[in-house]
Design a protein around this motif. Structure first.
Motif, short mmCIF file in Angstrom:
data_model
loop_
_atom_site.label_atom_id
_atom_site.label_comp_id
_atom_site.label_asym_id
_atom_site.label_seq_id
_atom_site.Cartn_x
_atom_site.Cartn_y
_atom_site.Cartn_z
N THR A 19 -3.53 -5.99 -10.77
CA THR A 19 -2.44 -6.19 -9.82
C THR A 19 -1.31 -5.22 -10.17
N ILE A 20 -0.76 -4.57 -9.16
CA ILE A 20 0.35 -3.63 -9.39
C ILE A 20 1.58 -4.16 -8.69
N GLN A 21 2.65 -4.34 -9.46
CA GLN A 21 3.91 -4.86 -8.94
C GLN A 21 4.97 -3.77 -9.07
N PHE A 22 5.66 -3.49 -7.96
CA PHE A 22 6.70 -2.46 -7.94
C PHE A 22 8.08 -3.08 -7.95
N ASN A 23 8.97 -2.47 -8.73
CA ASN A 23 10.38 -2.85 -8.76
C ASN A 23 11.20 -1.56 -8.68
N THR A 24 12.21 -1.56 -7.82
CA THR A 24 13.09 -0.39 -7.72
C THR A 24 14.53 -0.86 -7.82
N ASP A 25 15.40 0.02 -8.29
CA ASP A 25 16.81 -0.33 -8.31
C ASP A 25 17.43 -0.02 -6.95
N ASN A 26 18.73 -0.23 -6.82
CA ASN A 26 19.41 -0.04 -5.54
C ASN A 26 19.44 1.41 -5.09
N ASN A 27 19.23 2.35 -6.00
CA ASN A 27 19.30 3.77 -5.67
C ASN A 27 17.94 4.37 -5.28
N VAL A 28 16.88 3.60 -5.42
CA VAL A 28 15.54 4.07 -5.06
C VAL A 28 15.07 3.20 -3.91
N HIS A 29 14.79 3.84 -2.78
CA HIS A 29 14.37 3.10 -1.59
C HIS A 29 12.84 3.10 -1.53
N GLY A 30 12.24 1.98 -1.92
CA GLY A 30 10.79 1.86 -1.99
C GLY A 30 10.19 1.37 -0.69
N THR A 31 9.90 2.29 0.23
CA THR A 31 9.24 1.93 1.48
C THR A 31 7.76 1.66 1.19
N GLU A 32 7.08 1.06 2.16
CA GLU A 32 5.66 0.77 1.99
C GLU A 32 4.85 2.04 1.80
N GLU A 33 5.18 3.11 2.54
CA GLU A 33 4.45 4.37 2.40
C GLU A 33 4.69 4.98 1.02
N PHE A 34 5.93 4.91 0.56
CA PHE A 34 6.32 5.42 -0.75
C PHE A 34 5.51 4.71 -1.84
N ILE A 35 5.47 3.40 -1.78
CA ILE A 35 4.76 2.60 -2.78
C ILE A 35 3.25 2.82 -2.68
N ALA A 36 2.73 2.92 -1.46
CA ALA A 36 1.28 3.12 -1.27
C ALA A 36 0.81 4.42 -1.93
N LEU A 37 1.61 5.48 -1.84
CA LEU A 37 1.23 6.75 -2.47
C LEU A 37 1.15 6.61 -3.99
N TYR A 38 2.11 5.91 -4.57
CA TYR A 38 2.08 5.71 -6.01
C TYR A 38 0.94 4.80 -6.44
N ILE A 39 0.62 3.80 -5.63
CA ILE A 39 -0.48 2.90 -5.97
C ILE A 39 -1.80 3.67 -6.03
N VAL A 40 -2.02 4.56 -5.08
CA VAL A 40 -3.24 5.38 -5.08
C VAL A 40 -3.29 6.22 -6.35
N GLN A 41 -2.17 6.82 -6.71
CA GLN A 41 -2.12 7.65 -7.92
C GLN A 41 -2.39 6.82 -9.17
N ILE A 42 -1.75 5.66 -9.27
CA ILE A 42 -1.91 4.79 -10.44
C ILE A 42 -3.35 4.32 -10.56
N GLU A 43 -3.93 3.85 -9.46
CA GLU A 43 -5.30 3.36 -9.50
C GLU A 43 -6.28 4.47 -9.89
N SER A 44 -6.03 5.68 -9.44
CA SER A 44 -6.89 6.80 -9.77
C SER A 44 -6.81 7.13 -11.27
N VAL A 45 -5.60 7.23 -11.78
CA VAL A 45 -5.40 7.60 -13.19
C VAL A 45 -5.89 6.51 -14.14
N LEU A 46 -5.65 5.25 -13.79
CA LEU A 46 -5.98 4.14 -14.69
C LEU A 46 -7.29 3.44 -14.36
N SER A 47 -8.13 4.05 -13.52
CA SER A 47 -9.35 3.39 -13.07
C SER A 47 -10.27 2.99 -14.23
N ARG A 48 -10.36 3.80 -15.25
CA ARG A 48 -11.26 3.47 -16.36
C ARG A 48 -10.75 2.31 -17.23
#
Length: 105
Positions: A2-31
């Motif tokens: 499970t991947i949980q995202f937290n951003t501060d008030n200065n980072v605007h975490g839209t769904e598209e923004f978070i989705a791109l990072y989730i793909v990257q994280i899942e790819s790098v940490l797949s093993r």
């Protein structure tokens, strides 16, 4: 994993923004995905709207089965660079931990 995202008030975490990072994280940490139960991602901009060097920060906290959580952080000029650096650090740490676990078996 499970991947949980937290951003501060200065980072605007839209769904598209978070989705791109989730793909990257899942790819790098797949093993490691069978060992990680949850990954918490904390993105922040320590300078807010002001510009500056190394003001973007990414903190990754991995919760492993039957182990203490592991936290790594990285600061960079952009969020992408901060995420990349934190993933490199987390991967290296997980390689070390998993290597030690495999040596004990």
């Amino acid at each position: 994993m499970t991947i949980q995202f937290n951003t501060d008030n200065n980072v605007h975490g839209t769904e598209e923004f978070i989705a791109l990072y989730i793909v990257q994280i899942e790819s790098v940490l797949s093993r490691f995905s069978e060992h990680i139960t949850r990954l918490e991602v904390h993105l922040s901009d320590e300078n807010g709207p002001k510009n500056g060097m190394n003001t973007k920060r990414c903190l990754l906290e991995a919760r492993l089965e039957h182990r203490q959580p592991i936290a790594v952080s990285n600061q960079a000029d952009t969020l992408d660079q901060a995420m990349d650096g934190a993933l490199v650090k987390l991967t290296a740490t997980l390689d070390t931990i998993m290597g030690k676990l495999n040596n004990h078996k």
